[in-house]
Design a protein around this motif. Structure first.
Motif, PDB file in Angstrom:
ATOM      1  N   ILE A   4     -71.253  65.772  31.904  1.00 10.09           N
ATOM      2  CA  ILE A   4     -71.568  64.902  30.777  1.00 10.09           C
ATOM      3  C   ILE A   4     -73.075  64.973  30.571  1.00 10.09           C
ATOM      4  O   ILE A   4     -73.839  64.773  31.514  1.00 10.09           O
ATOM      5  N   HIS A   5     -73.495  65.263  29.349  1.00  7.46           N
ATOM      6  CA  HIS A   5     -74.923  65.329  29.028  1.00  7.46           C
ATOM      7  C   HIS A   5     -75.277  64.143  28.135  1.00  7.46           C
ATOM      8  O   HIS A   5     -74.633  63.923  27.107  1.00  7.46           O
ATOM      9  N   ILE A   6     -76.302  63.405  28.571  1.00  4.44           N
ATOM     10  CA  ILE A   6     -76.781  62.286  27.774  1.00  4.44           C
ATOM     11  C   ILE A   6     -78.292  62.410  27.615  1.00  4.44           C
ATOM     12  O   ILE A   6     -78.953  63.179  28.323  1.00  4.44           O
ATOM     13  N   ASN A   7     -78.835  61.661  26.687  1.00  3.68           N
ATOM     14  CA  ASN A   7     -80.267  61.603  26.473  1.00  3.68           C
ATOM     15  C   ASN A   7     -80.656  60.133  26.414  1.00  3.68           C
ATOM     16  O   ASN A   7     -79.978  59.340  25.756  1.00  3.68           O
ATOM     17  N   ILE A   8     -81.736  59.796  27.106  1.00  2.53           N
ATOM     18  CA  ILE A   8     -82.233  58.424  27.120  1.00  2.53           C
ATOM     19  C   ILE A   8     -83.659  58.438  26.582  1.00  2.53           C
ATOM     20  O   ILE A   8     -84.482  59.244  27.025  1.00  2.53           O
ATOM     21  N   GLY A   9     -83.940  57.566  25.622  1.00  3.29           N
ATOM     22  CA  GLY A   9     -85.268  57.503  25.048  1.00  3.29           C
ATOM     23  C   GLY A   9     -85.740  56.074  24.862  1.00  3.29           C
ATOM     24  O   GLY A   9     -84.940  55.143  24.788  1.00  3.29           O
ATOM     25  N   SER A  10     -87.061  55.925  24.782  1.00  2.00           N
ATOM     26  CA  SER A  10     -87.672  54.615  24.561  1.00  2.00           C
ATOM     27  C   SER A  10     -89.018  54.814  23.872  1.00  2.00           C
ATOM     28  O   SER A  10     -89.776  55.706  24.254  1.00  2.00           O
ATOM     29  N   ASN A  11     -89.293  53.983  22.848  1.00  2.00           N
ATOM     30  CA  ASN A  11     -90.614  54.044  22.229  1.00  2.00           C
ATOM     31  C   ASN A  11     -91.241  52.663  22.030  1.00  2.00           C
ATOM     32  O   ASN A  11     -92.177  52.510  21.264  1.00  2.00           O
ATOM     33  N   SER A  12     -90.727  51.661  22.726  1.00  2.27           N
ATOM     34  CA  SER A  12     -91.374  50.351  22.677  1.00  2.27           C
ATOM     35  C   SER A  12     -91.192  49.646  24.014  1.00  2.27           C
ATOM     36  O   SER A  12     -90.254  49.928  24.757  1.00  2.27           O
ATOM     37  N   GLY A  13     -92.104  48.755  24.300  1.00  2.00           N
ATOM     38  CA  GLY A  13     -92.072  48.072  25.585  1.00  2.00           C
ATOM     39  C   GLY A  13     -92.626  48.974  26.678  1.00  2.00           C
ATOM     40  O   GLY A  13     -93.335  49.943  26.414  1.00  2.00           O
ATOM     41  N   HIS A  14     -92.286  48.675  27.903  1.00  2.00           N
ATOM     42  CA  HIS A  14     -92.714  49.492  29.043  1.00  2.00           C
ATOM     43  C   HIS A  14     -91.733  50.656  29.164  1.00  2.00           C
ATOM     44  O   HIS A  14     -90.723  50.576  29.864  1.00  2.00           O
ATOM     45  N   ARG A  15     -92.014  51.714  28.429  1.00  2.00           N
ATOM     46  CA  ARG A  15     -91.075  52.825  28.249  1.00  2.00           C
ATOM     47  C   ARG A  15     -90.591  53.414  29.575  1.00  2.00           C
ATOM     48  O   ARG A  15     -89.389  53.653  29.743  1.00  2.00           O
ATOM     49  N   GLU A  16     -91.500  53.666  30.503  1.00  2.00           N
ATOM     50  CA  GLU A  16     -91.120  54.277  31.775  1.00  2.00           C
ATOM     51  C   GLU A  16     -90.138  53.394  32.540  1.00  2.00           C
ATOM     52  O   GLU A  16     -89.120  53.868  33.051  1.00  2.00           O
ATOM     53  N   LEU A  79     -64.485  58.476  24.824  1.00  2.00           N
ATOM     54  CA  LEU A  79     -64.734  57.133  24.274  1.00  2.00           C
ATOM     55  C   LEU A  79     -65.029  56.138  25.389  1.00  2.00           C
ATOM     56  O   LEU A  79     -65.877  55.251  25.229  1.00  2.00           O
ATOM     57  N   ALA A  80     -64.366  56.280  26.530  1.00  2.00           N
ATOM     58  CA  ALA A  80     -64.639  55.398  27.667  1.00  2.00           C
ATOM     59  C   ALA A  80     -66.068  55.608  28.166  1.00  2.00           C
ATOM     60  O   ALA A  80     -66.773  54.640  28.480  1.00  2.00           O
ATOM     61  N   VAL A  81     -66.516  56.863  28.225  1.00  2.00           N
ATOM     62  CA  VAL A  81     -67.895  57.152  28.618  1.00  2.00           C
ATOM     63  C   VAL A  81     -68.857  56.549  27.600  1.00  2.00           C
ATOM     64  O   VAL A  81     -69.841  55.895  27.962  1.00  2.00           O
ATOM     65  N   LEU A  82     -68.585  56.762  26.319  1.00  2.00           N
ATOM     66  CA  LEU A  82     -69.437  56.212  25.260  1.00  2.00           C
ATOM     67  C   LEU A  82     -69.560  54.701  25.393  1.00  2.00           C
ATOM     68  O   LEU A  82     -70.672  54.148  25.322  1.00  2.00           O
ATOM     69  N   HIS A  83     -68.458  54.014  25.576  1.00  2.00           N
ATOM     70  CA  HIS A  83     -68.492  52.552  25.679  1.00  2.00           C
ATOM     71  C   HIS A  83     -69.282  52.097  26.907  1.00  2.00           C
ATOM     72  O   HIS A  83     -70.016  51.102  26.849  1.00  2.00           O
ATOM     73  N   GLN A  86     -72.908  52.538  25.954  1.00  2.00           N
ATOM     74  CA  GLN A  86     -73.303  51.492  24.998  1.00  2.00           C
ATOM     75  C   GLN A  86     -73.493  50.153  25.705  1.00  2.00           C
ATOM     76  O   GLN A  86     -74.392  49.377  25.358  1.00  2.00           O
ATOM     77  N   GLU A  87     -72.660  49.886  26.691  1.00  2.00           N
ATOM     78  CA  GLU A  87     -72.793  48.643  27.460  1.00  2.00           C
ATOM     79  C   GLU A  87     -74.104  48.638  28.249  1.00  2.00           C
ATOM     80  O   GLU A  87     -74.818  47.628  28.280  1.00  2.00           O
ATOM     81  N   ILE A  88     -74.423  49.768  28.865  1.00  2.00           N
ATOM     82  CA  ILE A  88     -75.701  49.873  29.591  1.00  2.00           C
ATOM     83  C   ILE A  88     -76.857  49.635  28.629  1.00  2.00           C
ATOM     84  O   ILE A  88     -77.771  48.861  28.916  1.00  2.00           O
ATOM     85  N   ILE A 111     -79.586  55.351  24.220  1.00  2.00           N
ATOM     86  CA  ILE A 111     -78.802  56.257  25.057  1.00  2.00           C
ATOM     87  C   ILE A 111     -77.792  56.955  24.161  1.00  2.00           C
ATOM     88  O   ILE A 111     -76.965  56.304  23.528  1.00  2.00           O
ATOM     89  N   ASP A 112     -77.904  58.278  24.110  1.00  2.00           N
ATOM     90  CA  ASP A 112     -76.995  59.077  23.289  1.00  2.00           C
ATOM     91  C   ASP A 112     -76.125  59.965  24.164  1.00  2.00           C
ATOM     92  O   ASP A 112     -76.632  60.646  25.072  1.00  2.00           O
ATOM     93  N   LEU A 113     -74.851  59.974  23.863  1.00  2.00           N
ATOM     94  CA  LEU A 113     -73.928  60.913  24.482  1.00  2.00           C
ATOM     95  C   LEU A 113     -74.061  62.214  23.697  1.00  2.00           C
ATOM     96  O   LEU A 113     -73.799  62.253  22.500  1.00  2.00           O
ATOM     97  N   ILE A 114     -74.495  63.272  24.372  1.00  2.00           N
ATOM     98  CA  ILE A 114     -74.790  64.545  23.714  1.00  2.00           C
ATOM     99  C   ILE A 114     -73.599  65.494  23.770  1.00  2.00           C
ATOM    100  O   ILE A 114     -73.220  66.088  22.760  1.00  2.00           O
ATOM    101  N   ALA A 115     -73.004  65.648  24.942  1.00  2.00           N
ATOM    102  CA  ALA A 115     -71.896  66.590  25.092  1.00  2.00           C
ATOM    103  C   ALA A 115     -71.140  66.294  26.376  1.00  2.00           C
ATOM    104  O   ALA A 115     -71.697  65.725  27.324  1.00  2.00           O
ATOM    105  N   ILE A 116     -69.888  66.681  26.378  1.00  2.00           N
ATOM    106  CA  ILE A 116     -69.076  66.685  27.598  1.00  2.00           C
ATOM    107  C   ILE A 116     -68.451  68.071  27.669  1.00  2.00           C
ATOM    108  O   ILE A 116     -67.678  68.462  26.786  1.00  2.00           O
TER     109      ILE A 116
END
Length: 167
Positions: A4-16, A79-83, A86-88, A111-116
């Motif tokens: 499962i490939h996901i991407n996590i990003g942040s551009n506000s707050g304490h990003r790290e 869909l279970a992975v996506l949910h 999304q909960e996280i 958090i984006d689900l990119i591929a499985i």
């Protein structure tokens, strides 16, 4: 093995710290998986203007399918992975990622689900592979680090080839 490939990003707050919290939550949500992260990269916002750059990390979740999962359809599993993702995301920051007109806005965590694997899913709630992944360097650069030869099942290109197409 299911990758499962996901991407996590942040551009506000304490990003790290927000990205670290999201990665820790992913590890906790998939306790029997091998979870690998790419290096963190900084990129300008994609699809909207903001003076706040994003930090992004790719995550590869490799897990052995549970016997119950093997009998479940790919769409149901995805869909279970996506949910779960999304909960996280909403547990870290429940703020919306778009404004009232539907445009992208700054966000503490995304958090984006990119591929499985090589699955192709076209569902009202989920399209896999992510329909814009091939246009986003912040997805492709981490993917190249984690799975450089993963073949996009529709475009028949690797992360390396898709990055070359961006130039």
């Amino acid at each position: 093995m299911i990758d499962i490939h996901i991407n996590i990003g942040s551009n506000s707050g304490h990003r790290e710290a927000l990205i670290e919290r999201a990665v820790a939550a992913v590890r906790s949500a998939f306790p029997d998986a091998d979870v690998r992260c790419s290096d963190v990269i900084e990129t300008p916002p994609w699809g909207f203007d903001s003076p706040h750059p994003f930090l992004n990390v790719g995550v590869k979740i490799s897990l052995h399918p549970h016997p119950d999962i093997q009998s479940e359809c790919q769409t149901g599993f995805a869909l279970a992975v996506l949910h779960k993702l999304q909960e996280i995301q909403s547990n870290i920051d429940p703020s919306p990622h778009r404004d009232a007109s539907g445009a992208y806005i700054d966000r503490a965590i995304d958090i984006d689900l990119i591929a499985i694997d090589d699955w192709v899913i076209d569902h009202p709630d989920l399209t896999l592979p992510h329909p814009r992944m091939h246009m986003r360097d912040f997805v492709l650069i981490p993917l190249r680090q984690l799975a450089p030869y993963w073949p996009h099942p529709i475009l028949a290109k690797t992360a390396v080839e898709m990055i070359a197409d961006l130039k």
